[in-house]
Design a protein around this motif. Structure first.
Motif, mmCIF file in Angstrom:
data_model
loop_
_atom_site.group_PDB
_atom_site.id
_atom_site.type_symbol
_atom_site.label_atom_id
_atom_site.label_comp_id
_atom_site.label_asym_id
_atom_site.label_seq_id
_atom_site.Cartn_x
_atom_site.Cartn_y
_atom_site.Cartn_z
ATOM 1 N N MET A 109 36.039 -48.791 -40.487
ATOM 2 C CA MET A 109 36.849 -49.422 -39.441
ATOM 3 C C MET A 109 38.027 -50.208 -40.019
ATOM 4 O O MET A 109 38.843 -50.739 -39.258
ATOM 5 N N GLY A 110 38.093 -50.305 -41.348
ATOM 6 C CA GLY A 110 39.215 -50.983 -41.987
ATOM 7 C C GLY A 110 38.917 -52.368 -42.519
ATOM 8 O O GLY A 110 39.817 -53.025 -43.073
ATOM 9 N N TYR A 111 37.670 -52.823 -42.398
ATOM 10 C CA TYR A 111 37.313 -54.123 -42.963
ATOM 11 C C TYR A 111 37.193 -54.003 -44.483
ATOM 12 O O TYR A 111 36.786 -52.957 -45.004
ATOM 13 N N GLU A 112 37.541 -55.067 -45.176
ATOM 14 C CA GLU A 112 37.435 -55.093 -46.631
ATOM 15 C C GLU A 112 36.004 -55.494 -46.997
ATOM 16 O O GLU A 112 35.618 -56.655 -46.893
ATOM 17 N N VAL A 113 35.218 -54.497 -47.394
ATOM 18 C CA VAL A 113 33.810 -54.685 -47.740
ATOM 19 C C VAL A 113 33.656 -54.330 -49.215
ATOM 20 O O VAL A 113 33.951 -53.207 -49.623
ATOM 21 N N VAL A 114 33.199 -55.286 -50.027
ATOM 22 C CA VAL A 114 33.251 -55.156 -51.479
ATOM 23 C C VAL A 114 31.857 -55.243 -52.098
ATOM 24 O O VAL A 114 31.105 -56.189 -51.816
ATOM 25 N N ASN A 115 31.536 -54.273 -52.927
ATOM 26 C CA ASN A 115 30.355 -54.304 -53.785
ATOM 27 C C ASN A 115 30.720 -55.102 -55.025
ATOM 28 O O ASN A 115 31.433 -54.621 -55.904
ATOM 29 N N LEU A 116 30.239 -56.327 -55.118
ATOM 30 C CA LEU A 116 30.657 -57.196 -56.222
ATOM 31 C C LEU A 116 30.237 -56.665 -57.584
ATOM 32 O O LEU A 116 30.873 -56.986 -58.597
ATOM 33 N N LYS A 117 29.187 -55.847 -57.636
ATOM 34 C CA LYS A 117 28.754 -55.312 -58.930
ATOM 35 C C LYS A 117 29.780 -54.358 -59.541
ATOM 36 O O LYS A 117 29.674 -54.002 -60.716
ATOM 37 N N LYS A 118 30.760 -53.961 -58.741
ATOM 38 C CA LYS A 118 31.829 -53.094 -59.235
ATOM 39 C C LYS A 118 33.108 -53.878 -59.531
ATOM 40 O O LYS A 118 34.172 -53.299 -59.711
ATOM 41 N N THR A 119 33.023 -55.199 -59.576
ATOM 42 C CA THR A 119 34.201 -56.044 -59.784
ATOM 43 C C THR A 119 34.046 -56.858 -61.062
ATOM 44 O O THR A 119 32.954 -56.982 -61.608
ATOM 45 N N PRO A 120 35.145 -57.441 -61.579
ATOM 46 C CA PRO A 120 35.068 -58.242 -62.812
ATOM 47 C C PRO A 120 34.265 -59.520 -62.633
ATOM 48 O O PRO A 120 34.194 -60.090 -61.535
ATOM 49 N N SER A 121 33.673 -59.986 -63.718
ATOM 50 C CA SER A 121 32.933 -61.249 -63.717
ATOM 51 C C SER A 121 33.697 -62.303 -64.510
ATOM 52 O O SER A 121 34.547 -61.979 -65.352
ATOM 53 N N VAL A 122 33.393 -63.565 -64.240
ATOM 54 C CA VAL A 122 34.025 -64.698 -64.917
ATOM 55 C C VAL A 122 32.977 -65.797 -65.091
ATOM 56 O O VAL A 122 31.910 -65.758 -64.489
ATOM 57 N N GLN A 123 33.303 -66.779 -65.906
ATOM 58 C CA GLN A 123 32.462 -67.962 -66.038
ATOM 59 C C GLN A 123 32.962 -69.037 -65.074
ATOM 60 O O GLN A 123 34.146 -69.349 -65.037
ATOM 61 N N LEU A 124 32.044 -69.581 -64.295
ATOM 62 C CA LEU A 124 32.364 -70.624 -63.328
ATOM 63 C C LEU A 124 31.756 -71.941 -63.801
ATOM 64 O O LEU A 124 30.567 -72.006 -64.110
ATOM 65 N N SER A 125 32.557 -72.984 -63.851
ATOM 66 C CA SER A 125 32.058 -74.300 -64.263
ATOM 67 C C SER A 125 31.269 -74.943 -63.129
ATOM 68 O O SER A 125 31.641 -74.861 -61.963
ATOM 69 N N THR A 126 30.164 -75.584 -63.495
ATOM 70 C CA THR A 126 29.388 -76.356 -62.522
ATOM 71 C C THR A 126 29.760 -77.826 -62.666
ATOM 72 O O THR A 126 30.477 -78.214 -63.595
ATOM 73 N N GLU A 127 29.275 -78.634 -61.746
ATOM 74 C CA GLU A 127 29.523 -80.081 -61.823
ATOM 75 C C GLU A 127 28.234 -80.784 -62.225
ATOM 76 O O GLU A 127 27.282 -80.823 -61.440
ATOM 77 N N ASP A 128 28.215 -81.310 -63.440
ATOM 78 C CA ASP A 128 27.030 -82.021 -63.941
ATOM 79 C C ASP A 128 25.775 -81.163 -63.791
ATOM 80 O O ASP A 128 24.735 -81.617 -63.303
ATOM 81 N N GLY A 129 25.892 -79.892 -64.215
ATOM 82 C CA GLY A 129 24.783 -78.969 -64.067
ATOM 83 C C GLY A 129 23.546 -79.416 -64.831
ATOM 84 O O GLY A 129 23.645 -79.881 -65.966
ATOM 85 N N LYS A 130 22.383 -79.249 -64.231
ATOM 86 C CA LYS A 130 21.136 -79.611 -64.893
ATOM 87 C C LYS A 130 20.619 -78.489 -65.778
ATOM 88 O O LYS A 130 19.936 -78.733 -66.767
ATOM 89 N N ILE A 131 20.921 -77.244 -65.414
ATOM 90 C CA ILE A 131 20.481 -76.083 -66.178
ATOM 91 C C ILE A 131 21.653 -75.391 -66.847
ATOM 92 O O ILE A 131 21.586 -74.990 -68.006
ATOM 93 N N PHE A 132 22.763 -75.264 -66.129
ATOM 94 C CA PHE A 132 23.921 -74.510 -66.612
ATOM 95 C C PHE A 132 25.191 -75.350 -66.520
ATOM 96 O O PHE A 132 25.468 -75.945 -65.478
ATOM 97 N N ASP A 133 25.956 -75.384 -67.609
ATOM 98 C CA ASP A 133 27.301 -75.957 -67.549
ATOM 99 C C ASP A 133 28.276 -74.968 -66.932
ATOM 100 O O ASP A 133 29.236 -75.354 -66.264
ATOM 101 N N THR A 134 28.031 -73.674 -67.178
ATOM 102 C CA THR A 134 28.795 -72.599 -66.554
ATOM 103 C C THR A 134 27.818 -71.518 -66.123
ATOM 104 O O THR A 134 26.726 -71.391 -66.692
#
Length: 273
Positions: A109-134
């Motif tokens: 129908m023309g909606y932008e529907v994306v399979n994220l597993k087919k897209t690039p990945s990046v590191q995202l910073s967390t705020e005061d993460g307890k387990i992960f800084d990124t």
């Protein structure tokens, strides 16, 4: 402290798209409207749950496609760009979920529907993460001006309930999902929440799931749409709705403890039903 607002809107049984659109519109109008969140020109990531098959509507496993479709239409009307995007559970072929669940029809129908597993990945910073800084997430999630969590309301065999906070794990890569379960999902998911900062949750509680969720539970028809700008408040109300106290759902407790939202029902105004 300001009171959080959560809306509950009732639909008829087996609602079609026009009724679901009206329910989503009403759920947002009573909490201040979508224009408080989305501005013209924004890139808006609409993030449903595509955890895994079974994908039949009656199974209560994934977000019904009409709910993100409604949001996409409302976002377009504001002059912003909606992208419906998600990645399924570790090892699950997201393309198969799209194909069999009604989301392929949205693409047609023309909606932008994306399979994220087919897209690039990046590191995202967390705020005061307890387990992960990124955390390793998808580039689209970091690029988005607005993230809208669009979960299916379900019980969960590990976290009691999966709703707007837990659902965000679909924005992680498979490697990051594995690491989160190995190192601590109850704090790791909150690290992710702190980095993503979603601005809105719209909950598909039309056909829910109880028992051994999030995939193999029993379907329960509730015919509700819920919404709120505070994901912690939304999940607290959803927990109470399905029989838990918010204090029994540890993800909600941990998110509130880090100041990421309001859990105390005394501080939450429920509007609508």
């Amino acid at each position: 402290m300001n009171r959080a607002c959560v809306s509950i809107v009732k639909t008829n049984q087996a609602p079609g798209y026009p009724e679901i659109l009206a329910a989503v519109q009403e759920s947002l109008e009573v909490i201040g409207g979508l224009k408080e969140v989305v501005k013209p020109g924004d890139l808006v990531l609409i993030n449903p749950s595509w955890v895994a098959p079974p994908v039949e509507r009656e199974a209560g496993c994934i977000t019904l496609p009409e709910v993100p479709r409604a949001l996409a239409d409302m976002v377009k009307a504001i002059g912003a760009r909606p992208v419906i995007a998600e990645s399924s559970a570790v090892g699950v072929d997201t393309a198969k979920v799209i194909e069999a669940s009604g989301y392929r029809e949205l693409q047609d129908m023309g909606y932008e529907v994306v399979n994220l597993k087919k897209t690039p990945s990046v590191q995202l910073s967390t705020e005061d993460g307890k387990i992960f800084d990124t955390v390793e997430c998808w580039e689209l999630a970091r690029q988005a001006d607005v993230i809208i969590s669009v979960p299916k309301l379900k019980t969960h065999d590990q976290t009691e309930m999966t709703c707007s906070i837990k659902k965000l794990k679909g924005l992680l890569t498979d490697n990051a999902k594995r690491a989160m379960h190995q190192k601590g999902v109850f704090d790791g998911v909150i690290d992710l929440l702190s980095g993503l900062k979603p601005k809105l949750a719209v909950v598909d509680a039309i056909i829910c799931q109880e028992g051994i969720g999030p995939i193999f539970g029993r379907p329960v028809e509730m015919d509700l749409i819920m919404a709120g700008k505070d994901l912690v408040a939304v999940d607290a109300v959803c927990a109470r709705l399905i029989g838990y106290e918010p204090s029994e759902t540890l993800l909600t407790v941990n998110a509130a403890a880090r100041g990421l939202g309001v859990m105390d029902l005394v501080l939450i105004e429920v509007r609508g039903e």
